[in-house]
Design a protein around this motif. Structure first.
Motif, PDB file in Angstrom:
ATOM      1  N   LEU A 272       0.636  -1.090  -0.061  1.00 56.33           N
ATOM      2  CA  LEU A 272      -0.121   0.075  -0.179  1.00 56.33           C
ATOM      3  C   LEU A 272       1.032   1.250   0.272  1.00 56.33           C
ATOM      4  CD1 LEU A 272      -3.180  -0.999   2.673  1.00 56.33           C
ATOM      5  CD2 LEU A 272      -2.755  -0.403  -0.392  1.00 56.33           C
ATOM      6  N   LEU A 273       1.864   0.994   0.704  1.00 55.57           N
ATOM      7  CA  LEU A 273       2.561   2.550   1.245  1.00 55.57           C
ATOM      8  C   LEU A 273       3.943   2.728  -0.464  1.00 55.57           C
ATOM      9  CD1 LEU A 273       4.333   1.943   4.433  1.00 55.57           C
ATOM     10  CD2 LEU A 273       2.706   4.147   3.168  1.00 55.57           C
ATOM     11  N   SER A 274       4.266   1.502  -1.148  1.00 54.87           N
ATOM     12  CA  SER A 274       4.846   1.624  -2.299  1.00 54.87           C
ATOM     13  C   SER A 274       3.965   1.690  -3.579  1.00 54.87           C
ATOM     14  CB  SER A 274       6.012   0.762  -2.441  1.00 54.87           C
ATOM     15  OG  SER A 274       5.031  -0.683  -2.485  1.00 54.87           O
ATOM     16  N   GLY A 275       3.035   1.853  -3.160  1.00 59.97           N
ATOM     17  CA  GLY A 275       1.265   1.333  -4.220  1.00 59.97           C
ATOM     18  C   GLY A 275       2.057   0.387  -5.795  1.00 59.97           C
ATOM     19  N   THR A 276       2.997  -0.433  -5.265  1.00 58.28           N
ATOM     20  CA  THR A 276       2.838  -1.925  -6.386  1.00 58.28           C
ATOM     21  C   THR A 276       1.747  -2.686  -6.172  1.00 58.28           C
ATOM     22  OG1 THR A 276       4.437  -2.893  -4.638  1.00 58.28           O
ATOM     23  CG2 THR A 276       4.949  -1.136  -6.217  1.00 58.28           C
ATOM     24  N   ALA A 277       1.387  -4.285  -6.191  1.00 54.04           N
ATOM     25  CA  ALA A 277       0.237  -4.612  -6.528  1.00 54.04           C
ATOM     26  C   ALA A 277       1.178  -6.194  -6.862  1.00 54.04           C
ATOM     27  CB  ALA A 277      -0.464  -5.469  -8.224  1.00 54.04           C
ATOM     28  N   SER A 278       3.055  -5.751  -6.173  1.00 52.23           N
ATOM     29  CA  SER A 278       2.953  -6.905  -6.264  1.00 52.23           C
ATOM     30  C   SER A 278       3.863  -7.129  -5.089  1.00 52.23           C
ATOM     31  CB  SER A 278       3.972  -7.300  -7.361  1.00 52.23           C
ATOM     32  OG  SER A 278       5.108  -8.786  -6.949  1.00 52.23           O
ATOM     33  N   PRO A 279       4.082  -8.488  -4.016  1.00 54.11           N
ATOM     34  CA  PRO A 279       4.798  -7.940  -2.085  1.00 54.11           C
ATOM     35  C   PRO A 279       6.250  -7.550  -2.795  1.00 54.11           C
ATOM     36  CG  PRO A 279       2.592 -10.526  -2.156  1.00 54.11           C
ATOM     37  CD  PRO A 279       2.836  -9.023  -3.552  1.00 54.11           C
ATOM     38  N   GLN A 280       6.630  -8.697  -4.149  1.00 48.76           N
ATOM     39  CA  GLN A 280       8.473  -9.009  -4.306  1.00 48.76           C
ATOM     40  C   GLN A 280       8.685  -7.494  -4.731  1.00 48.76           C
ATOM     41  OE1 GLN A 280       9.519 -11.904  -6.680  1.00 48.76           O
ATOM     42  NE2 GLN A 280      11.462 -11.334  -7.117  1.00 48.76           N
ATOM     43  N   ASP A 281       7.441  -7.069  -5.637  1.00 48.78           N
ATOM     44  CA  ASP A 281       8.088  -5.783  -6.249  1.00 48.78           C
ATOM     45  C   ASP A 281       8.201  -4.698  -5.225  1.00 48.78           C
ATOM     46  OD1 ASP A 281       8.332  -5.957  -8.336  1.00 48.78           O
ATOM     47  OD2 ASP A 281       6.476  -6.200  -9.613  1.00 48.78           O
ATOM     48  N   ALA A 282       7.071  -4.542  -3.811  1.00 51.52           N
ATOM     49  CA  ALA A 282       7.498  -3.782  -2.944  1.00 51.52           C
ATOM     50  C   ALA A 282       8.172  -3.463  -2.147  1.00 51.52           C
ATOM     51  CB  ALA A 282       5.773  -4.274  -2.329  1.00 51.52           C
ATOM     52  N   ILE A 283       8.659  -4.638  -1.703  1.00 51.27           N
ATOM     53  CA  ILE A 283       9.865  -4.887  -0.908  1.00 51.27           C
ATOM     54  C   ILE A 283      11.117  -4.232  -1.706  1.00 51.27           C
ATOM     55  CG2 ILE A 283      11.482  -6.680   0.654  1.00 51.27           C
ATOM     56  CD1 ILE A 283       8.128  -6.107   1.161  1.00 51.27           C
ATOM     57  N   GLU A 284      11.502  -4.607  -2.621  1.00 48.46           N
ATOM     58  CA  GLU A 284      12.214  -4.276  -3.476  1.00 48.46           C
ATOM     59  C   GLU A 284      12.328  -2.321  -3.695  1.00 48.46           C
ATOM     60  OE1 GLU A 284      14.076  -4.505  -8.084  1.00 48.46           O
ATOM     61  OE2 GLU A 284      13.472  -5.787  -7.583  1.00 48.46           O
ATOM     62  N   LEU A 285      11.410  -2.034  -3.657  1.00 49.65           N
ATOM     63  CA  LEU A 285      11.234  -1.219  -3.856  1.00 49.65           C
ATOM     64  C   LEU A 285      11.433   0.183  -2.673  1.00 49.65           C
ATOM     65  CD1 LEU A 285       8.236   0.019  -5.550  1.00 49.65           C
ATOM     66  CD2 LEU A 285       9.925   0.627  -6.376  1.00 49.65           C
ATOM     67  N   ILE A 286      11.048  -0.316  -1.717  1.00 48.40           N
ATOM     68  CA  ILE A 286      11.605  -0.104   0.178  1.00 48.40           C
ATOM     69  C   ILE A 286      13.260  -0.105   0.410  1.00 48.40           C
ATOM     70  CG2 ILE A 286      10.998  -0.228   2.208  1.00 48.40           C
ATOM     71  CD1 ILE A 286       8.999   0.682   0.723  1.00 48.40           C
ATOM     72  N   VAL A 287      13.670  -1.214  -0.242  1.00 45.97           N
ATOM     73  CA  VAL A 287      15.353  -1.769  -0.037  1.00 45.97           C
ATOM     74  C   VAL A 287      16.355  -0.843  -0.604  1.00 45.97           C
ATOM     75  CG1 VAL A 287      17.112  -3.183   0.063  1.00 45.97           C
ATOM     76  CG2 VAL A 287      14.364  -3.946   0.943  1.00 45.97           C
ATOM     77  N   ARG A 288      15.676  -0.864  -2.229  1.00 43.00           N
ATOM     78  CA  ARG A 288      16.232   0.233  -2.641  1.00 43.00           C
ATOM     79  C   ARG A 288      16.441   1.630  -2.655  1.00 43.00           C
ATOM     80  NH1 ARG A 288      18.946  -1.963  -7.550  1.00 43.00           N
ATOM     81  NH2 ARG A 288      17.000  -4.109  -8.564  1.00 43.00           N
ATOM     82  N   ASP A 289      15.002   2.028  -1.341  1.00 46.76           N
ATOM     83  CA  ASP A 289      14.781   3.542  -1.318  1.00 46.76           C
ATOM     84  C   ASP A 289      15.636   3.690   0.113  1.00 46.76           C
ATOM     85  OD1 ASP A 289      13.748   6.167  -0.832  1.00 46.76           O
ATOM     86  OD2 ASP A 289      12.797   5.321   0.815  1.00 46.76           O
ATOM     87  N   TYR A 290      15.675   2.804   0.882  1.00 46.03           N
ATOM     88  CA  TYR A 290      16.704   2.751   1.971  1.00 46.03           C
ATOM     89  C   TYR A 290      17.676   2.868   1.693  1.00 46.03           C
ATOM     90  CZ  TYR A 290      18.165   0.935   6.896  1.00 46.03           C
ATOM     91  OH  TYR A 290      18.991   0.925   7.982  1.00 46.03           O
ATOM     92  N   LEU A 291      18.530   1.904   1.011  1.00 40.93           N
ATOM     93  CA  LEU A 291      19.666   2.075   0.710  1.00 40.93           C
ATOM     94  C   LEU A 291      20.130   3.689  -0.233  1.00 40.93           C
ATOM     95  CD1 LEU A 291      20.801  -1.402  -1.095  1.00 40.93           C
ATOM     96  CD2 LEU A 291      21.307  -0.444   1.257  1.00 40.93           C
ATOM     97  N   ALA A 292      19.398   3.740  -0.897  1.00 43.97           N
ATOM     98  CA  ALA A 292      19.399   5.101  -1.357  1.00 43.97           C
ATOM     99  C   ALA A 292      19.637   6.525  -0.782  1.00 43.97           C
ATOM    100  CB  ALA A 292      18.248   5.947  -2.884  1.00 43.97           C
ATOM    101  N   ARG A 293      18.810   6.340   0.843  1.00 44.89           N
ATOM    102  CA  ARG A 293      18.709   7.614   1.405  1.00 44.89           C
ATOM    103  C   ARG A 293      20.073   7.234   2.238  1.00 44.89           C
ATOM    104  NH1 ARG A 293      12.193   7.859   4.097  1.00 44.89           N
ATOM    105  NH2 ARG A 293      11.600   7.592   2.501  1.00 44.89           N
ATOM    106  N   GLY A 294      20.262   6.112   2.815  1.00 45.75           N
ATOM    107  CA  GLY A 294      21.295   6.238   3.524  1.00 45.75           C
ATOM    108  C   GLY A 294      23.045   6.527   2.610  1.00 45.75           C
ATOM    109  N   ARG A 295      22.469   6.208   1.455  1.00 44.30           N
ATOM    110  CA  ARG A 295      23.830   6.775   0.560  1.00 44.30           C
ATOM    111  C   ARG A 295      23.698   8.204   0.268  1.00 44.30           C
ATOM    112  NH1 ARG A 295      22.512   2.506  -3.632  1.00 44.30           N
ATOM    113  NH2 ARG A 295      24.158   0.933  -2.928  1.00 44.30           N
ATOM    114  N   ARG A 296      22.914   8.978   0.131  1.00 50.19           N
ATOM    115  CA  ARG A 296      22.720  10.126   0.218  1.00 50.19           C
ATOM    116  C   ARG A 296      23.164  10.864   1.916  1.00 50.19           C
ATOM    117  NH1 ARG A 296      17.508   9.305  -2.149  1.00 50.19           N
ATOM    118  NH2 ARG A 296      16.825   9.810  -0.455  1.00 50.19           N
ATOM    119  N   THR A 297      22.311  10.490   2.969  1.00 49.24           N
ATOM    120  CA  THR A 297      23.171  10.585   3.640  1.00 49.24           C
ATOM    121  C   THR A 297      24.482  10.431   4.472  1.00 49.24           C
ATOM    122  OG1 THR A 297      20.568  10.012   4.990  1.00 49.24           O
ATOM    123  CG2 THR A 297      22.873  10.467   6.847  1.00 49.24           C
TER     124      THR A 297
END
Length: 66
Positions: free
Chosen positions: A18-43
């Protein structure tokens, strides 16, 4: 690329979908993990530059008097 299988609680997977707006749990988790890593690199890039500037600054040796 290697793939890993992760088991999650169904409610957690639905919340992530629901938070990521995807229909697949696998895609949702992948998006969340990629976003988390990108935020960590920016910080890291924002905080590392200031610390490196102080660390790499040439300290002048104390002037000896007398």
């Amino acid at each position: 690329m290697a793939q890993v299988t992760v088991t999650l609680d169904a409610n957690l997977a639905i919340d992530v979908m629901l938070l990521s707006g995807t229909a697949s749990p696998q895609d949702a988790i992948e998006l969340i993990v990629r976003d988390y890593l990108a935020r960590g690199r920016r910080t890291e890039s924002r905080t590392t530059e200031a610390a490196d500037g102080q660390r790499l600054a040439q300290e002048q040796p104390p002037v000896q008097e007398g």
